[in-house]
Every structure is written in C-alpha cells, then in structure tokens.
Design a protein around this motif. Structure first.
Motif, PDB file in Angstrom:
ATOM      1  N   LYS A   9       0.832  -1.201   0.000  1.00  0.00           N
ATOM      2  CA  LYS A   9       0.000   0.000   0.000  1.00  0.00           C
ATOM      3  C   LYS A   9       0.866   1.249   0.000  1.00  0.00           C
ATOM      4  O   LYS A   9       1.946   1.256   0.584  1.00  0.00           O
ATOM      5  N   ASN A 118     -14.128   3.555  -0.559  1.00  0.00           N
ATOM      6  CA  ASN A 118     -13.126   3.559  -1.620  1.00  0.00           C
ATOM      7  C   ASN A 118     -13.731   4.056  -2.933  1.00  0.00           C
ATOM      8  O   ASN A 118     -14.927   3.910  -3.172  1.00  0.00           O
ATOM      9  N   ARG A 211      -6.787   7.381  -9.604  1.00  0.00           N
ATOM     10  CA  ARG A 211      -6.619   6.174  -8.788  1.00  0.00           C
ATOM     11  C   ARG A 211      -7.735   6.061  -7.757  1.00  0.00           C
ATOM     12  O   ARG A 211      -8.306   7.060  -7.335  1.00  0.00           O
ATOM     13  N   ILE A 213      -8.896   5.501  -4.071  1.00  0.00           N
ATOM     14  CA  ILE A 213      -8.328   5.642  -2.732  1.00  0.00           C
ATOM     15  C   ILE A 213      -9.186   4.871  -1.738  1.00  0.00           C
ATOM     16  O   ILE A 213     -10.365   4.608  -1.993  1.00  0.00           O
ATOM     17  N   PHE A 276      -3.583   4.030  -0.959  1.00  0.00           N
ATOM     18  CA  PHE A 276      -3.865   3.548  -2.311  1.00  0.00           C
ATOM     19  C   PHE A 276      -3.538   2.072  -2.371  1.00  0.00           C
ATOM     20  O   PHE A 276      -2.603   1.605  -1.730  1.00  0.00           O
TER      21      PHE A 276
END
Length: 276
Positions: A9, A118, A211, A213, A276
């Motif tokens: 991570k 997320n 991305r 998260i 992430f």
C-alpha cells in the motif's frame, strides 16, 4: 510480484492512536507496541550510562567532545526508532484490516461503525487557499492582469473573485484548523495534518488523480439533512441563545454544502488510515 503483493500500500495517512485502539480491542495490539518501545528505550539508556563512566575523569575539553559524540548517538537511535515504528505501524494496519475483514467493512454505514470507503476522491486543503492572502501573491496576480491588458471591469471582477477565495480559505482554516478534507463518494473524512505522510505541496500532486483511494475510519455523523440558510442560523440563535454551541457545526454544514463539497446525508468520517 510476491505472494503478498495485495498487501502493498501507499499509505498517505495513518492515525496510530486510532489504529492501536482498534487493535487493542481485538487482539492486544497496543501491548505489543508498548513492549517494543520499552526495549529500545532501555538500550539507549544503557549507551548513555556507559559513555558517562568513560569520560568521568578526563579533562573538560575532552569531556565536551565525548559528550557531543553521545548526543549524536542518541540522534541516530531516534532516526532508527522512527524507521522501525513506520514499518511496524504499516504491518499493524494490514493486520487490523485482515482481522476486521474488508468485505464486511464495505457494508457498514451506521454511526459509530468502522467502515471502508473507496473510489475516486477529491482533497480540500483550505490552508493553501488561506495562504493566497500574502502580499507577494497579490502583487504577482496584479502584474499578470496588467500584462494581459485587461479592462478595469475584468480586473475588478477577477480581484473580487480572488478575494472571496482567500476569505473562504481563511474562514475554513479557522473552523477546521490543521485539517484536510477528503471526499470519497458519499463520505467526507477529516484528516489531521499531523498524521499525514505527505506535505501540503505533495498533496497537490494527487489533484485530478484517477486512482481509487481507500479510507478506513469510524462514521461519526452525517451532514445535516435540514435546509440551511445563513440568515436562519443567526435568527435561530437570536430566538434561542442556547443554540450558540450548535452554531459552529451547523455553520460547517452550511459552508460545505454551499461550496458543493458536501451533500445532505454525506457520512462524516474520523479516519484511521488512508491509502492507495
């Protein structure tokens, strides 16, 4: 990659107090952390005592040199301890996630529950907006406007907009000191700057990132579902002074909704970790 690559991570935020509090209630994780700290502290103390015995009878100038060496040794030990703590904390986060079960946490939505949010995200660092009020920045903007041959009306509109941005940043910084907001789906997380692993300037690198998260945290509340108007907030206090203590959270809700950061019924989250 290796067998445990899914555990790799990029951690950008970790509140170790909340992390160990959760672990302590599950598997005595806090006890392990304290034992590790005691062991390293004892080793550092032993080193200091040994140096003291060696230089006790030497000339003061030499004693001063040896004392400086001892200080440097302590500095090295502190740096090493910080590295060990970061590695240990990252491991404990994975351990907590495994014990809680990520799939189960995704479905938690009640106040007081640990949850995982997320998805795509937006970061709001109000201190950066507040810093736009410095004189150097204003002079630079004025120079740009003059170079662009803007007419007076355009220049005044631009300066008015800039003034609103600066004052908004200052108000939010006063209401939420040392705090960065993270918007993920229907949740807003309040990140303490002291627990961030990125500087303010590095946070800007994440702006516009696609991305996904992940936020592990506790749902504390939700944005008020009442219709908020600035006038009504002051009118209510005038009619009932007992509402003064409720003004700040209500005003926060009002500003977050008006600036389109939040929507009614968004979850307000106290984060344990963001990665992430």
């Amino acid at each position: 990659m290796g067998k445990n690559s899914k555990d790799n991570k990029e951690i950008i935020y970790l509140d170790t107090i909340e992390l160990y509090s959760s672990l302590a209630q599950i598997d005595h994780g806090l006890i392990e952390s304290i034992q590790s700290g005691k062991k390293n502290s004892k080793e550092a103390g032993s080193s200091t005592k040994k140096s003291g015995e060696t230089d006790a009878g030497l000339f003061k100038l030499i004693q001063g040199s040896l004392q400086l060496a001892t200080t440097n040794t302590h500095s090295n030990l502190s740096s090493e301890q910080e590295l060990v703590n970061i590695t240990f904390n990252d491991y404990q986060l994975n351990r907590l996630l495994n014990k809680l079960g990520v799939g189960k946490l995704n479905n938690n939505s009640k106040q007081g529950d640990l949850t995982i949010k997320n998805g795509e995200f937006e970061i709001y660092d109000f201190s950066s907006l507040a810093n736009l009020s410095n004189e150097t920045f204003e002079n630079f903007i004025n120079l740009i406007m003059e170079s662009a041959d803007s007419n007076n009306e355009e220049s005044n509109d631009f300066k008015k907009g800039l003034d609103i941005i600066k004052k908004y940043g200052q108000v939010m910084t006063d209401l939420l000191p040392e705090t960065v907001l993270l918007k993920v789906n229907n949740s807003i997380s309040f990140l303490k700057t002291s627990c961030l692993r990125m500087s303010n300037s590095q946070l800007q690198l994440l702006s516009g990132s696609k991305r996904k998260i992940h936020v592990l945290g506790v749902i504390e509340n939700e944005v008020s579902n009442e219709d908020r108007k600035l006038e009504s907030l002051f009118e209510e206090i005038g009619d009932n002074p007992g509402l003064i203590t409720k003004f700040v959270p209500d005003f926060n809700d009002f500003l977050l909704i008006q600036s389109q950061i939040a929507q009614k019924k968004d979850k307000l989250v106290k984060p344990v970790a963001v990665y992430f």
